[in-house]
Write a protein that holds these residues in place. Sequence first.
Motif, PDB file in Angstrom:
ATOM      1  N   GLY A   1      16.001  10.585  -8.763  1.00  0.00           N
ATOM      2  CA  GLY A   1      15.884   8.448  -8.746  1.00  0.00           C
ATOM      3  C   GLY A   1      14.699   7.724  -7.817  1.00  0.00           C
ATOM      4  O   GLY A   1      13.692   9.162  -7.468  1.00  0.00           O
ATOM      5  N   HIS A   2      14.837   6.992  -8.033  1.00  0.00           N
ATOM      6  CA  HIS A   2      13.847   6.504  -7.469  1.00  0.00           C
ATOM      7  C   HIS A   2      13.098   6.408  -6.072  1.00  0.00           C
ATOM      8  O   HIS A   2      14.072   7.615  -5.049  1.00  0.00           O
ATOM      9  CB  HIS A   2      14.238   4.454  -6.610  1.00  0.00           C
ATOM     10  CG  HIS A   2      13.291   3.872  -6.888  1.00  0.00           C
ATOM     11  ND1 HIS A   2      12.129   3.030  -7.417  1.00  0.00           N
ATOM     12  CD2 HIS A   2      14.361   2.379  -5.061  1.00  0.00           C
ATOM     13  CE1 HIS A   2      11.747   1.957  -6.050  1.00  0.00           C
ATOM     14  NE2 HIS A   2      12.672   2.430  -5.389  1.00  0.00           N
ATOM     15  N   ASN A   3      11.616   6.450  -6.156  1.00  0.00           N
ATOM     16  CA  ASN A   3      10.729   7.167  -4.612  1.00  0.00           C
ATOM     17  C   ASN A   3      11.266   8.413  -4.805  1.00  0.00           C
ATOM     18  O   ASN A   3      10.827   8.857  -2.968  1.00  0.00           O
ATOM     19  CB  ASN A   3      11.196   6.340  -3.620  1.00  0.00           C
ATOM     20  CG  ASN A   3      11.084   4.371  -3.671  1.00  0.00           C
ATOM     21  OD1 ASN A   3       9.513   4.713  -4.356  1.00  0.00           O
ATOM     22  ND2 ASN A   3      11.232   3.415  -2.855  1.00  0.00           N
ATOM     23  N   SER A   4      11.444   9.210  -5.390  1.00  0.00           N
ATOM     24  CA  SER A   4      11.549  10.717  -4.594  1.00  0.00           C
ATOM     25  C   SER A   4       9.770  11.652  -5.097  1.00  0.00           C
ATOM     26  O   SER A   4       9.480  11.055  -5.805  1.00  0.00           O
ATOM     27  CB  SER A   4      12.736  11.396  -5.922  1.00  0.00           C
ATOM     28  OG  SER A   4      13.848  11.347  -5.204  1.00  0.00           O
ATOM     29  N   ILE A   5      10.132  12.347  -4.195  1.00  0.00           N
ATOM     30  CA  ILE A   5       8.513  13.321  -4.282  1.00  0.00           C
ATOM     31  C   ILE A   5       9.277  14.991  -4.310  1.00  0.00           C
ATOM     32  O   ILE A   5      10.219  15.095  -3.553  1.00  0.00           O
ATOM     33  CB  ILE A   5       8.099  12.709  -3.018  1.00  0.00           C
ATOM     34  CG1 ILE A   5       8.271  11.351  -2.859  1.00  0.00           C
ATOM     35  CG2 ILE A   5       6.324  14.121  -2.515  1.00  0.00           C
ATOM     36  CD1 ILE A   5       6.909  11.546  -1.307  1.00  0.00           C
ATOM     37  N   ILE A   6       8.856  15.082  -4.915  1.00  0.00           N
ATOM     38  CA  ILE A   6       8.767  16.996  -5.339  1.00  0.00           C
ATOM     39  C   ILE A   6       7.181  17.309  -4.769  1.00  0.00           C
ATOM     40  O   ILE A   6       6.266  17.358  -4.840  1.00  0.00           O
ATOM     41  CB  ILE A   6       9.430  17.244  -6.389  1.00  0.00           C
ATOM     42  CG1 ILE A   6      10.312  16.217  -7.306  1.00  0.00           C
ATOM     43  CG2 ILE A   6       9.266  18.526  -6.566  1.00  0.00           C
ATOM     44  CD1 ILE A   6      10.939  16.510  -8.616  1.00  0.00           C
TER      45      ILE A   6
END
Length: 212
Positions: free
Chosen positions: A130-135
């Motif tokens: 989803g939007h603005n997720s960071i891994i």
Amino acid sequence: MKGLLASSLIVAYRTFRSETIRTRIRRLIIRVEGGPEYSPTIREVLRRYYHVEIGLYTKWPHRLKPAVFHRGTSIGRYCFVADTVRTFTRNHPMDLKSTHGFFYNPQLGLVKGKPMLFNRLNIGHGVTVGHNSIILPPTTEIGHGAIIAPGSVVCSNIPPYSLVSGFPARVTGYRFAKEKIVELIDSRWWDCAPSELSSDSGLGTTELSAMS
């Protein structure tokens, strides 16, 4: 796209280092081959020049620079990855006086040694990010069918068909019962073409609409 034209565009991409020209080439490839979900040539460009792999039918941030994904990122088929998602496959070292590249990157000319290596990040098939997720590292695996809620910061591996959210992202539930998850993975449904897949996907459009 006919083979000769595809090969020519791939060679042109290597020849021209200007991001403006490369953006135009990427857009041409995608337009001619029916969109980013279908284009095999754009996937070859990503694999060859950015060390990023994206499966067919996956929606990804194709309007942005490919560098939004660190090299070593692999994304499976039938995924949805919002335009604001970022993946990272290496961290700055924390055992030095500064995390600035001057202190650890020999390519900047101030230190010797080998550059830091990029790790691998494997995002499975049918994943929604989803939007603005960071891994972030040390994450190396996002299981098939997982849904990562908007704004999540993923710092560990995610099991298949799980629902995760938060900072750091944690498992809040699963989309199906354990037996169903095993059945879905064993079926390898992602190997099918869209026309072969059942219309009974088990995914509700209401729940997924907020991810974009």
